[in-house]
Design a protein around this motif. Structure first.
Motif, PDB file in Angstrom:
ATOM      1  N   GLN A  97      34.707  35.745  51.522  1.00 55.77           N
ATOM      2  CA  GLN A  97      34.607  36.373  52.823  1.00 55.77           C
ATOM      3  C   GLN A  97      33.798  37.653  52.719  1.00 55.77           C
ATOM      4  OE1 GLN A  97      37.371  35.498  51.354  1.00 55.77           O
ATOM      5  NE2 GLN A  97      38.735  34.356  52.721  1.00 55.77           N
ATOM      6  N   PRO A  98      33.011  38.005  53.766  1.00 58.10           N
ATOM      7  CA  PRO A  98      32.284  39.264  53.754  1.00 58.10           C
ATOM      8  C   PRO A  98      33.257  40.427  53.623  1.00 58.10           C
ATOM      9  CG  PRO A  98      31.535  37.869  55.545  1.00 58.10           C
ATOM     10  CD  PRO A  98      32.747  37.228  54.967  1.00 58.10           C
ATOM     11  N   ALA A  99      32.939  41.373  52.755  1.00 61.11           N
ATOM     12  CA  ALA A  99      33.821  42.509  52.542  1.00 61.11           C
ATOM     13  C   ALA A  99      33.283  43.714  53.282  1.00 61.11           C
ATOM     14  CB  ALA A  99      33.902  42.822  51.043  1.00 61.11           C
ATOM     15  N   PRO A 100      34.116  44.722  53.561  1.00 59.61           N
ATOM     16  CA  PRO A 100      33.642  45.927  54.218  1.00 59.61           C
ATOM     17  C   PRO A 100      32.546  46.578  53.400  1.00 59.61           C
ATOM     18  CG  PRO A 100      36.033  45.865  54.145  1.00 59.61           C
ATOM     19  CD  PRO A 100      35.541  44.752  53.280  1.00 59.61           C
ATOM     20  N   GLN A 101      31.552  47.123  54.055  1.00 60.50           N
ATOM     21  CA  GLN A 101      30.410  47.708  53.355  1.00 60.50           C
ATOM     22  C   GLN A 101      30.847  48.985  52.645  1.00 60.50           C
ATOM     23  OE1 GLN A 101      27.091  48.617  55.837  1.00 60.50           O
ATOM     24  NE2 GLN A 101      25.662  48.702  54.163  1.00 60.50           N
ATOM     25  N   GLN A 160      27.963  45.232  48.346  1.00 64.22           N
ATOM     26  CA  GLN A 160      28.915  44.252  48.872  1.00 64.22           C
ATOM     27  C   GLN A 160      29.664  43.569  47.741  1.00 64.22           C
ATOM     28  OE1 GLN A 160      27.321  40.676  50.729  1.00 64.22           O
ATOM     29  NE2 GLN A 160      28.919  40.765  52.302  1.00 64.22           N
ATOM     30  N   ARG A 161      28.939  43.224  46.678  1.00 68.45           N
ATOM     31  CA  ARG A 161      29.589  42.556  45.546  1.00 68.45           C
ATOM     32  C   ARG A 161      30.587  43.481  44.858  1.00 68.45           C
ATOM     33  NH1 ARG A 161      24.195  40.586  44.850  1.00 68.45           N
ATOM     34  NH2 ARG A 161      23.807  41.951  43.070  1.00 68.45           N
ATOM     35  N   VAL A 162      30.241  44.763  44.761  1.00 65.61           N
ATOM     36  CA  VAL A 162      31.163  45.732  44.174  1.00 65.61           C
ATOM     37  C   VAL A 162      32.419  45.844  45.038  1.00 65.61           C
ATOM     38  CG1 VAL A 162      31.526  48.179  43.680  1.00 65.61           C
ATOM     39  CG2 VAL A 162      29.421  47.058  42.947  1.00 65.61           C
ATOM     40  N   SER A 163      32.227  45.886  46.364  1.00 59.51           N
ATOM     41  CA  SER A 163      33.363  45.984  47.271  1.00 59.51           C
ATOM     42  C   SER A 163      34.268  44.761  47.166  1.00 59.51           C
ATOM     43  CB  SER A 163      32.865  46.142  48.713  1.00 59.51           C
ATOM     44  OG  SER A 163      33.930  46.261  49.616  1.00 59.51           O
ATOM     45  N   ALA A 221      34.508  42.790  44.547  1.00 59.40           N
ATOM     46  CA  ALA A 221      35.155  42.841  43.238  1.00 59.40           C
ATOM     47  C   ALA A 221      36.320  43.822  43.239  1.00 59.40           C
ATOM     48  CB  ALA A 221      34.137  43.232  42.165  1.00 59.40           C
ATOM     49  N   LEU A 222      36.132  44.968  43.904  1.00 56.94           N
ATOM     50  CA  LEU A 222      37.203  45.952  43.997  1.00 56.94           C
ATOM     51  C   LEU A 222      38.387  45.381  44.763  1.00 56.94           C
ATOM     52  CD1 LEU A 222      38.358  48.795  43.663  1.00 56.94           C
ATOM     53  CD2 LEU A 222      37.121  49.447  45.756  1.00 56.94           C
ATOM     54  N   ASP A 223      38.113  44.706  45.867  1.00 61.76           N
ATOM     55  CA  ASP A 223      39.171  44.101  46.670  1.00 61.76           C
ATOM     56  C   ASP A 223      39.941  43.065  45.856  1.00 61.76           C
ATOM     57  OD1 ASP A 223      40.413  43.643  49.415  1.00 61.76           O
ATOM     58  OD2 ASP A 223      39.694  41.624  48.979  1.00 61.76           O
ATOM     59  N   SER A 224      39.204  42.262  45.097  1.00 61.33           N
ATOM     60  CA  SER A 224      39.843  41.246  44.261  1.00 61.33           C
ATOM     61  C   SER A 224      40.732  41.888  43.201  1.00 61.33           C
ATOM     62  CB  SER A 224      38.768  40.380  43.597  1.00 61.33           C
ATOM     63  OG  SER A 224      39.347  39.407  42.766  1.00 61.33           O
ATOM     64  N   THR A 225      40.248  42.964  42.596  1.00 60.13           N
ATOM     65  CA  THR A 225      41.024  43.651  41.568  1.00 60.13           C
ATOM     66  C   THR A 225      42.282  44.276  42.149  1.00 60.13           C
ATOM     67  OG1 THR A 225      39.013  44.137  40.299  1.00 60.13           O
ATOM     68  CG2 THR A 225      40.955  45.487  39.837  1.00 60.13           C
ATOM     69  N   LEU A 226      42.140  44.912  43.313  1.00 60.12           N
ATOM     70  CA  LEU A 226      43.299  45.545  43.943  1.00 60.12           C
ATOM     71  C   LEU A 226      44.341  44.511  44.347  1.00 60.12           C
ATOM     72  CD1 LEU A 226      41.576  48.258  46.184  1.00 60.12           C
ATOM     73  CD2 LEU A 226      42.807  48.595  44.030  1.00 60.12           C
TER      74      LEU A 226
END
Length: 290
Positions: A26-30, A87-90, A92-97
């Motif tokens: 899914q698109p993540a917040p910028q 976007q990819r960093v965001s 990845a961060l969401d997945s980690t959290l």
């Protein structure tokens, strides 16, 4: 190699490592400018730590000064060359959290296992020996809980192996507490609790003691006896247990569900609940790797 180059390489390494966690589609917040600056600061900090160790070994070595006015435009240019990096960093961060939250929830649920799933004062509907258990924390004056009632009705009707536990969690008003106290007594009685539960959520206006007593009376219970018993210690303990579980699991709103080792806040809809139940049967987790 200059500090500028090393900082850029360090940042590139951080970004590349993050890409390995980009599994959510899914698109993540910028990512905003504060996050970008934080990544820059992390890269510089990592470099400085390594440089300090080098200086300790060779104190006479000359060290170049890192100029933010130079490094910041270079990093910005690097990021702008491929804006999707952010976007990819965001993602990845969401997945980690999310992974960290699941790990914390698993540990917390394990410590409260008996209180969550086997409390003798809780209400169980559906199949008491079902292979999957869904726990719901609710408040009778919660509009979202009211809208989610058909979701549970659907699941109970279509799934003969589903066990549902209701946890009284009155957090919205004193009227909610009164209704919850009557509900605990109804749950201890030999009547159809689901009918009572449904009656309160489909009633008009605020659900209070009188509404709960009327619904209980329709099932043949004595309103006078219920009102006399609603303040007993056993009723208070049942509700207090829900508060204690909620505190341990950081549950702050209703409805909140527990399935397996996952705490699920909000009315997520019947399809999402159904999928998590199916996953529990397939792999023992609410989210299967496949």
């Amino acid at each position: 190699m200059s500090r500028v180059t090393i900082a850029l390489v360090a940042l590139a390494g951080i970004l590349a490592g993050a890409l390995g966690y980009a599994t959510i589609i899914q698109p993540a917040p910028q990512t905003d400018s504060v996050a970008v600056q934080a990544m820059i600061d992390d890269a510089i900090t990592a470099y400085d730590a390594q440089r300090s160790a080098t200086m300790a070994a060779a104190p006479a070595q000359e060290v170049a000064t890192l100029d933010a006015d130079i490094i910041n435009p270079m990093i910005e240019s690097f990021l702008m060359s491929d804006p999707k990096i952010l976007q990819r960093v965001s993602v990845a961060l969401d997945s980690t959290l999310r992974a960290e939250e699941r790990s914390q929830a698993t540990a917390a649920i394990a410590t409260m296992q008996e209180a969550i799933f086997n409390d003798p004062g809780q209400v169980v509907v559906g199949n008491p020996d079902g292979d999957v258990t869904l726990v719901e924390f609710f408040d009778y004056n919660c509009g979202y809980c009211r809208s989610a009632l058909p979701d549970l009705a659907t699941l109970l009707a279509e799934d003969p192996n589903l066990r549902v536990i209701f946890k009284e969690f009155p957090i919205l008003s004193n009227e909610s507490i009164d209704a919850a106290r009557i509900a605990v007594l109804v749950g201890d009685s030999d009547v159809d609790y689901w009918s009572f539960h449904e009656a309160l959520f489909t009633s008009r206006g605020k659900v209070d003691k009188d509404v709960a007593l009327a619904a209980a009376a329709d099932l043949g219970l004595s309103p006078v006896s219920l009102e006399l018993d609603m303040g007993t210690d056993s009723v208070s303990r049942t509700i207090q247990t829900s508060y204690e579980i909620a505190k341990a699991l950081n549950i702050t709103g209703t409805p909140t569900y527990i399935i397996g080792n996952e705490v699920i806040p909000g009315a997520i809809g019947v399809d999402e609940l159904r999928q998590r139940i199916a996953n529990m049967r397939e792999c023992g987790e609410t989210q299967c790797d496949s």
